[in-house]
Structure formats: structure tokens, C-alpha cells
Design a protein around this motif. Sequence first.
Motif, PDB file in Angstrom:
ATOM      1  N   SER A  69      -5.495  -5.261   2.509  1.00 15.85           N
ATOM      2  CA  SER A  69      -5.618  -4.323   1.396  1.00 15.85           C
ATOM      3  C   SER A  69      -5.936  -5.112   0.136  1.00 15.85           C
ATOM      4  O   SER A  69      -5.181  -6.004  -0.245  1.00 15.85           O
ATOM      5  N   GLU A  70      -7.048  -4.790  -0.448  1.00 14.83           N
ATOM      6  CA  GLU A  70      -7.543  -5.489  -1.635  1.00 14.83           C
ATOM      7  C   GLU A  70      -7.575  -6.992  -1.396  1.00 14.83           C
ATOM      8  O   GLU A  70      -8.381  -7.471  -0.636  1.00 14.83           O
ATOM      9  N   GLU A  71      -6.667  -7.770  -1.985  1.00 18.45           N
ATOM     10  CA  GLU A  71      -6.688  -9.221  -1.830  1.00 18.45           C
ATOM     11  C   GLU A  71      -5.594  -9.753  -0.913  1.00 18.45           C
ATOM     12  O   GLU A  71      -5.521 -10.947  -0.671  1.00 18.45           O
ATOM     13  N   THR A  72      -4.722  -8.894  -0.404  1.00 17.50           N
ATOM     14  CA  THR A  72      -3.600  -9.378   0.401  1.00 17.50           C
ATOM     15  C   THR A  72      -3.652  -8.837   1.828  1.00 17.50           C
ATOM     16  O   THR A  72      -4.227  -7.787   2.082  1.00 17.50           O
ATOM     17  N   MET A  73      -3.026  -9.570   2.723  1.00 13.01           N
ATOM     18  CA  MET A  73      -2.857  -9.123   4.100  1.00 13.01           C
ATOM     19  C   MET A  73      -1.424  -8.645   4.254  1.00 13.01           C
ATOM     20  O   MET A  73      -0.482  -9.412   4.049  1.00 13.01           O
ATOM     21  N   GLN A  74      -1.252  -7.366   4.554  1.00 18.52           N
ATOM     22  CA  GLN A  74       0.075  -6.808   4.750  1.00 18.52           C
ATOM     23  C   GLN A  74       0.435  -6.942   6.229  1.00 18.52           C
ATOM     24  O   GLN A  74      -0.407  -6.710   7.100  1.00 18.52           O
TER      25      GLN A  74
END
Length: 92
Positions: free
Chosen positions: A50-55
Motif C-alpha cells: 500500500s503506497e510505500e509500505t508492505m503490510q
Amino acid sequence: MGLFSWLFGNKKAKAAVDVEPVEYNGYLIYPEPKQEGGQFRISGRICKKSEETMQTHHFIRSDVLPSQADAETFMVKKAQMFIDQTGDKMFK
């Protein structure tokens, strides 16, 4: 003693195995069964960028199966059901 082994490194720990993810509705499912007493516990990760992060959501079930392949297959099926039921709420 397990906590100290984890903190300070356990020489008997196995090297991480690369797992090929299964894509499902924009999520990546990583089946990573854990061996327990000659059987394999259904577990793994569900990830979504999501956007710049990996959840990441760690997924562990109480189910154990006799083969690693069966545990991987069931993990993917259970993770797909979990994704359908909860969606992005799993990351909150």
C-alpha cells in the motif's frame, strides 16, 4: 530457554526458505507451515503493498496436517477465505 535462544541466536535454527507467494485479489499469500511433532501447522503470511509500505499479517491456525504440501494448500485456501471476510481490516 526458548526466549533466550531467539534473542541471542540459536545455532540449530534453520535457514529461512524462500517461499513463492500466491496472488489473490491484490494480496500475496506466503504459505509457511511449521513442523510440530511430525506434523505441519497451517501458518504463513498475508501481505499487501500500500503506497510505500508492505503490510503484513501473520496467519497461524490450530490445524495440523501430516504433510507439508497439504498444510501449504490449506493455508492458501484459509487465507483466501480470511481475505474475503476481512479485507484490509486485518492490518489494523
